[in-house]
Structures are given as C-alpha cells and as structure tokens.
Write an enzyme that holds these catalytic residues in place. Sequence first.
Site, PDB file in Angstrom:
ATOM      1  N   ASN A  78      18.385  57.918   9.073  1.00 47.79           N
ATOM      2  CA  ASN A  78      19.307  57.807  10.202  1.00 47.79           C
ATOM      3  C   ASN A  78      19.906  56.416  10.375  1.00 47.79           C
ATOM      4  O   ASN A  78      20.554  56.139  11.389  1.00 47.79           O
ATOM      5  CB  ASN A  78      18.611  58.222  11.499  1.00 47.79           C
ATOM      6  CG  ASN A  78      17.940  59.578  11.378  1.00 47.79           C
ATOM      7  OD1 ASN A  78      16.728  59.648  11.306  1.00 47.79           O
ATOM      8  ND2 ASN A  78      18.727  60.637  11.312  1.00 47.79           N
ATOM      9  N   ILE A  85      23.140  52.946  13.325  1.00 44.09           N
ATOM     10  CA  ILE A  85      22.054  53.852  13.680  1.00 44.09           C
ATOM     11  C   ILE A  85      22.630  55.155  14.221  1.00 44.09           C
ATOM     12  O   ILE A  85      23.489  55.134  15.104  1.00 44.09           O
ATOM     13  CB  ILE A  85      21.162  53.208  14.768  1.00 44.09           C
ATOM     14  CG1 ILE A  85      20.668  51.836  14.302  1.00 44.09           C
ATOM     15  CG2 ILE A  85      19.991  54.127  15.124  1.00 44.09           C
ATOM     16  CD1 ILE A  85      20.168  50.944  15.431  1.00 44.09           C
ATOM     17  N   CYS A  86      22.170  56.279  13.690  1.00 46.32           N
ATOM     18  CA  CYS A  86      22.590  57.582  14.189  1.00 46.32           C
ATOM     19  C   CYS A  86      21.562  58.040  15.215  1.00 46.32           C
ATOM     20  O   CYS A  86      20.486  58.498  14.862  1.00 46.32           O
ATOM     21  CB  CYS A  86      22.689  58.580  13.041  1.00 46.32           C
ATOM     22  SG  CYS A  86      23.299  60.179  13.582  1.00 46.32           S
ATOM     23  N   LEU A  87      21.915  57.855  16.491  1.00 46.61           N
ATOM     24  CA  LEU A  87      21.006  58.203  17.575  1.00 46.61           C
ATOM     25  C   LEU A  87      21.853  58.598  18.777  1.00 46.61           C
ATOM     26  O   LEU A  87      22.749  57.853  19.173  1.00 46.61           O
ATOM     27  CB  LEU A  87      20.116  56.992  17.894  1.00 46.61           C
ATOM     28  CG  LEU A  87      18.996  57.160  18.912  1.00 46.61           C
ATOM     29  CD1 LEU A  87      17.969  58.174  18.423  1.00 46.61           C
ATOM     30  CD2 LEU A  87      18.303  55.825  19.164  1.00 46.61           C
ATOM     31  N   ASP A 122      20.078  65.149  11.111  1.00 47.19           N
ATOM     32  CA  ASP A 122      21.280  64.471  11.600  1.00 47.19           C
ATOM     33  C   ASP A 122      21.377  63.118  10.886  1.00 47.19           C
ATOM     34  O   ASP A 122      21.330  62.075  11.511  1.00 47.19           O
ATOM     35  CB  ASP A 122      21.176  64.287  13.126  1.00 47.19           C
ATOM     36  CG  ASP A 122      22.477  63.778  13.722  1.00 47.19           C
ATOM     37  OD1 ASP A 122      23.522  63.851  13.034  1.00 47.19           O
ATOM     38  OD2 ASP A 122      22.451  63.284  14.869  1.00 47.19           O
TER      39      ASP A 122
END
Length: 153
Positions: A78, A85-87, A122
Amino acid sequence: MQRASRLKRELSLLATEPPPGITCWQNENQLDDLRAQILGGADTPYEKGIFNLEIVVPERYPFEPPKIRFLTPIYHPNIDSAGRICLDVLKLPPKGAWRPSLNISTLLTSIQLLMAEPNPDDPLMADISSEYKYNKQQFLLNAREWTEKYASQ
C-alpha cells in the site's frame, strides 16, 4: 488562525503523549511542514526499523487531510516507491474517509497499523500485493531486507 492553534495543540499533545512508537515534530519551525518517525512494530517484517515521514498540512486543515508520505523506502503493497500511501483516511470523501475530527496522531497511528496489517486488496504496488497474497514468505523476506537496508540506524 483556527488551523494554527489546532496544529499547535496537536503538536504539543504529540510531544507530551505520543502514540507508542511514533514521534512527530515541526521541520525548521514551519507549522505546515512536519516530520514524523514510526518504529516498525514487533512481529512485523519492519521490526527495529525507523521510518521517516513527511507531513504537509494544507491551508484548509482540518477540512482537508494532511499529505503524508514515507521518506524512508519501505517494501509494502500500500506504499509506492515515491512514499505515497494508499489509506482511506488520507483522502477526502466520497473516495476517502477523512473527517475534520481526525488528527495527525490518529493518521500516524493508522499508518502504523497499515504497516502491521497491509491491505492487499487496495494496493498501490500490484506486484508486492500479489506476492503478499500468494507468496507470503517471499514478501516477508523482501520486507525485512528493505527494512535492514533502508530503515536501520
């Protein structure tokens, strides 16, 4: 003005009562340019690693989330090679889950949690994600290797 007083309050709280394994401070007395360090959690491939992050606080904070990225390279599904950052809590709705009631401490704790529990469904890094899903031993080996190479002091 609201932004400045809120940031001062948040930074003072982060200084006096930081979440475990997290430190955060102003970069060169600039209120909207912060730095943070997250210690890799025990029993994760990032254990004993010290990861540096950059936090840029937007003008519209807290109505807009801070932009946070890793400065230390990290092998993670992620987090991409640029440190992005994928959050969900780092993005505004409808795609994200940012709310003005959240704060920098909450975000850093969420990132620390993401480090311990990646979300391979994701991903930002598809190859690392599939390695995490289908060849976990290799993922753990690579993540430990990167931690030793880039995040050990």
